[in-house]
Design a protein around this motif. Sequence first.
Motif, PDB file in Angstrom:
ATOM      1  N   GLY A  15       0.827  -1.208   0.000  1.00 47.21           N
ATOM      2  CA  GLY A  15       0.000   0.000   0.000  1.00 47.21           C
ATOM      3  C   GLY A  15       0.855   1.249   0.000  1.00 47.21           C
ATOM      4  O   GLY A  15       0.604   2.193  -0.750  1.00 47.21           O
ATOM      5  N   ASN A  16       1.900   1.265   0.836  1.00 41.47           N
ATOM      6  CA  ASN A  16       2.816   2.415   0.901  1.00 41.47           C
ATOM      7  C   ASN A  16       3.523   2.641  -0.425  1.00 41.47           C
ATOM      8  O   ASN A  16       3.619   3.768  -0.910  1.00 41.47           O
ATOM      9  CB  ASN A  16       3.864   2.213   1.997  1.00 41.47           C
ATOM     10  N   LEU A  24      -0.151   5.936  -6.904  1.00 43.53           N
ATOM     11  CA  LEU A  24      -1.300   5.154  -7.349  1.00 43.53           C
ATOM     12  C   LEU A  24      -2.237   4.938  -6.155  1.00 43.53           C
ATOM     13  O   LEU A  24      -2.236   3.887  -5.506  1.00 43.53           O
ATOM     14  CB  LEU A  24      -0.845   3.818  -7.940  1.00 43.53           C
ATOM     15  N   LEU A  25      -3.033   5.947  -5.875  1.00 42.93           N
ATOM     16  CA  LEU A  25      -3.854   5.984  -4.675  1.00 42.93           C
ATOM     17  C   LEU A  25      -4.848   4.824  -4.614  1.00 42.93           C
ATOM     18  O   LEU A  25      -4.948   4.133  -3.590  1.00 42.93           O
ATOM     19  CB  LEU A  25      -4.584   7.320  -4.602  1.00 42.93           C
ATOM     20  N   GLU A  26      -5.596   4.612  -5.658  1.00 44.17           N
ATOM     21  CA  GLU A  26      -6.611   3.547  -5.660  1.00 44.17           C
ATOM     22  C   GLU A  26      -5.990   2.167  -5.466  1.00 44.17           C
ATOM     23  O   GLU A  26      -6.508   1.343  -4.719  1.00 44.17           O
ATOM     24  CB  GLU A  26      -7.427   3.579  -6.961  1.00 44.17           C
ATOM     25  N   LYS A  33      -6.966  -1.845   2.278  1.00 44.32           N
ATOM     26  CA  LYS A  33      -8.284  -2.411   2.597  1.00 44.32           C
ATOM     27  C   LYS A  33      -8.169  -3.899   2.892  1.00 44.32           C
ATOM     28  O   LYS A  33      -8.795  -4.408   3.823  1.00 44.32           O
ATOM     29  CB  LYS A  33      -9.261  -2.165   1.448  1.00 44.32           C
ATOM     30  N   LYS A  34      -7.342  -4.586   2.118  1.00 42.55           N
ATOM     31  CA  LYS A  34      -7.131  -6.018   2.362  1.00 42.55           C
ATOM     32  C   LYS A  34      -6.473  -6.220   3.736  1.00 42.55           C
ATOM     33  O   LYS A  34      -6.798  -7.175   4.450  1.00 42.55           O
ATOM     34  CB  LYS A  34      -6.268  -6.622   1.254  1.00 42.55           C
ATOM     35  N   GLN A  55      -6.903  11.081   1.568  1.00 40.20           N
ATOM     36  CA  GLN A  55      -6.285  11.805   0.462  1.00 40.20           C
ATOM     37  C   GLN A  55      -7.174  11.867  -0.776  1.00 40.20           C
ATOM     38  O   GLN A  55      -6.940  12.688  -1.667  1.00 40.20           O
ATOM     39  CB  GLN A  55      -4.954  11.167   0.098  1.00 40.20           C
ATOM     40  N   LYS A  56      -8.180  11.006  -0.826  1.00 40.28           N
ATOM     41  CA  LYS A  56      -9.102  11.038  -1.968  1.00 40.28           C
ATOM     42  C   LYS A  56      -9.948  12.300  -1.900  1.00 40.28           C
ATOM     43  O   LYS A  56     -10.439  12.667  -0.845  1.00 40.28           O
ATOM     44  CB  LYS A  56     -10.013   9.812  -1.958  1.00 40.28           C
TER      45      LYS A  56
END
Length: 177
Positions: A15-16, A24-26, A33-34, A55-56
């Motif tokens: 994720g980081n 690549l935020l999404e 989320k996982k 951040q979204k």
Amino acid sequence: LRFNPANLYALILLGNLLARDKGLLEEGLAWYKKAVESYPESVLAVNNYAGTLMQKKDADKNEVAELFKKAISLDNTYLNSYYALSGILIENGKLKEAFDLVQEGLKKGVSRPENPAPIKKIMMESLVRLSRELSKNAEKTILENKLKEVENAGGVSIDIEEDNSLGVPAKMELAER
């Protein structure tokens, strides 16, 4: 992840790498989320997911705030959650709540060795800024209340004129006649 698809640290690391390093935020959010789904009681998983979700541009601030509250309930010594939640409170104009939250976080988390010095410093600076802002608001409220009291007693309205051209600090004095 091939050996253990639910490895907390590997999920957070991915994720980081995706969200922070590659932008690549999404994609990063999917890994966070996982991590939360696999470890719902992990403050690291919840805090990282909430921090990235924040951040979204279209993020639901209430949902993000609830996630940070959950992170605080999971570990009330982890300063990052307090700092992020206080930012949401400040955005919503809840300065007193933000002040109380930062103060609580510092009391509980200052001796935690995993909290790095920079977050402690940022939290202290935030506490000072919030303190100054709250005192300014309190002074303004006191002045406005006194002004209304004098107007009501005298039966006339009072106009306040500011003169920013003065080269020296000035103070306002209010006296009844």
